[in-house]
Design a protein around this motif. Structure first.
Motif, PDB file in Angstrom:
ATOM      1  N   HIS A   1      10.203   0.199   8.715  1.00  0.00           N
ATOM      2  CA  HIS A   1      10.449   0.257  10.159  1.00  0.00           C
ATOM      3  C   HIS A   1      10.068   1.634  10.650  1.00  0.00           C
ATOM      4  O   HIS A   1      10.372   2.648  10.012  1.00  0.00           O
ATOM      5  CB  HIS A   1      11.914  -0.060  10.501  1.00  0.00           C
ATOM      6  N   ASP A   2       9.376   1.652  11.773  1.00  0.00           N
ATOM      7  CA  ASP A   2       8.854   2.908  12.323  1.00  0.00           C
ATOM      8  C   ASP A   2       8.039   3.626  11.248  1.00  0.00           C
ATOM      9  O   ASP A   2       7.084   3.079  10.736  1.00  0.00           O
ATOM     10  CB  ASP A   2      10.005   3.774  12.849  1.00  0.00           C
ATOM     11  N   ALA A   3       8.442   4.837  10.880  1.00  0.00           N
ATOM     12  CA  ALA A   3       7.686   5.611   9.890  1.00  0.00           C
ATOM     13  C   ALA A   3       8.446   5.756   8.587  1.00  0.00           C
ATOM     14  O   ALA A   3       8.227   6.707   7.831  1.00  0.00           O
ATOM     15  CB  ALA A   3       7.358   6.998  10.459  1.00  0.00           C
ATOM     16  N   PHE A   4       9.335   4.787   8.282  1.00  0.00           N
ATOM     17  CA  PHE A   4      10.190   4.918   7.098  1.00  0.00           C
ATOM     18  C   PHE A   4      10.235   3.624   6.289  1.00  0.00           C
ATOM     19  O   PHE A   4      10.109   2.526   6.832  1.00  0.00           O
ATOM     20  CB  PHE A   4      11.616   5.298   7.510  1.00  0.00           C
ATOM     21  N   LEU A   5      10.411   3.814   4.997  1.00  0.00           N
ATOM     22  CA  LEU A   5      10.753   2.710   4.108  1.00  0.00           C
ATOM     23  C   LEU A   5      12.269   2.718   3.954  1.00  0.00           C
ATOM     24  O   LEU A   5      12.855   3.750   3.600  1.00  0.00           O
ATOM     25  CB  LEU A   5      10.087   2.887   2.739  1.00  0.00           C
TER      26      LEU A   5
ATOM     27  N   GLY B   1       0.794  -1.222   0.000  1.00  0.00           N
ATOM     28  CA  GLY B   1       0.000   0.000   0.000  1.00  0.00           C
ATOM     29  C   GLY B   1       0.825   1.271   0.000  1.00  0.00           C
ATOM     30  O   GLY B   1       0.370   2.312   0.475  1.00  0.00           O
ATOM     31  N   LEU B   2       2.042   1.202  -0.558  1.00  0.00           N
ATOM     32  CA  LEU B   2       2.942   2.362  -0.567  1.00  0.00           C
ATOM     33  C   LEU B   2       3.184   2.849  -1.997  1.00  0.00           C
ATOM     34  O   LEU B   2       4.311   3.075  -2.416  1.00  0.00           O
ATOM     35  CB  LEU B   2       4.271   1.998   0.112  1.00  0.00           C
ATOM     36  N   HIS B   3       2.104   3.002  -2.751  1.00  0.00           N
ATOM     37  CA  HIS B   3       2.225   3.405  -4.153  1.00  0.00           C
ATOM     38  C   HIS B   3       2.948   4.745  -4.301  1.00  0.00           C
ATOM     39  O   HIS B   3       3.679   4.956  -5.269  1.00  0.00           O
ATOM     40  CB  HIS B   3       0.831   3.508  -4.788  1.00  0.00           C
ATOM     41  N   GLU B   4       2.732   5.644  -3.355  1.00  0.00           N
ATOM     42  CA  GLU B   4       3.295   6.993  -3.473  1.00  0.00           C
ATOM     43  C   GLU B   4       4.827   6.998  -3.447  1.00  0.00           C
ATOM     44  O   GLU B   4       5.443   7.965  -3.907  1.00  0.00           O
ATOM     45  CB  GLU B   4       2.757   7.878  -2.344  1.00  0.00           C
ATOM     46  N   LEU B   5       5.429   5.967  -2.912  1.00  0.00           N
ATOM     47  CA  LEU B   5       6.887   5.934  -2.824  1.00  0.00           C
ATOM     48  C   LEU B   5       7.544   5.210  -3.993  1.00  0.00           C
ATOM     49  O   LEU B   5       8.776   5.159  -4.069  1.00  0.00           O
ATOM     50  CB  LEU B   5       7.306   5.238  -1.511  1.00  0.00           C
ATOM     51  N   THR B   6       6.736   4.651  -4.888  1.00  0.00           N
ATOM     52  CA  THR B   6       7.282   3.787  -5.932  1.00  0.00           C
ATOM     53  C   THR B   6       8.302   4.494  -6.814  1.00  0.00           C
ATOM     54  O   THR B   6       9.415   3.979  -7.030  1.00  0.00           O
ATOM     55  CB  THR B   6       6.140   3.215  -6.800  1.00  0.00           C
TER      56      THR B   6
END
Length: 215
Positions: free
Chosen positions: A143-147, A109-114
């Motif tokens: 991890h935490d709030a980071f990819l 669900g992290l499309h925005e970071l692709t």
């Protein structure tokens, strides 16, 4: 009577066969239908057998008629967002890694970071293919709030940021990482090094301003 009760309550002990006691038991049961050989103290002092059976049945009905909510998937198995894969030493591996990243981030669900993750991972893999020898591996995790994306190779020499000339066709890999990642760094390992970068998760409240690399 006392002999029969004693014979009935001796559990776990062998006793000698007594024909007289054995023949007396059927006769006593015929003369006292419904009676138990055990005294009230051993039967819990309950004389109202119908009430006891009803209470037990009521408890069983109440127990088995309850509607239990099915456990959620998160309660059964916490969501784990951590994966890795090897990278073959060939030019096609860059495009292959971009496709794997797209699929993996989509499933998380992290499309925005692709787009950003694809670009930065491609640069790190290109550097590893160009400057390092031996196996290469990509490790992607949340991890935490980071990819966090890591590229491991067998070259112990860490990357050095430099500014490429306006007409240069290469040399902008680490420059892009510096500009777009929240933070990045290079860690020594027993077999070489791991170069990594981190991107803030959408909605985490972290901006993507440059942070100095950690060594």
């Amino acid at each position: 009577m006392k002999g029969m009760i004693s014979m009935a309550v001796q559990v776990g002990h062998r006793t000698a066969h007594d024909p007289a006691r054995a023949s007396a038991l059927p006769a006593w049961r015929q003369a006292h239908p419904g009676r138990s050989l055990l005294p009230d103290s051993l039967r819990g002092g309950q004389h109202d057998h119908g009430h006891a059976r009803t209470s037990w049945a009521a408890r069983q009905m109440a127990l088995w008629s309850r509607v239990l909510a099915a456990p959620s998937a998160s309660a059964i198995r916490p969501r784990i967002r951590d994966t890795s894969w090897p990278v073959a030493r060939e030019a096609a591996s860059v495009g292959r890694t971009r496709r794997v990243l797209t699929t993996q981030l989509s499933s998380w669900g992290l499309h925005e970071l692709t787009d950003t993750a694809q670009l930065l991972a491609s640069e790190l893999i290109t550097n590893a293919l160009r400057h390092a020898h031996g196996p290469i591996r990509v490790h992607l995790r949340v991890h935490d709030a980071f990819l966090r994306c890591e590229v491991e190779d067998a070259d112990p020499t860490g990357p050095v940021p430099r500014t490429a000339g306006a007409d240069a066709e290469s040399g902008r890999g680490i420059e892009l990482v510096v500009a777009l990642a929240q933070t990045w760094g290079s860690d020594s390992t027993l077999t070489g090094k791991t170069t990594w970068f981190e991107l803030p998760l959408p909605g985490s409240g972290h901006d993507s301003t440059y942070a100095a690399p950690t060594q």
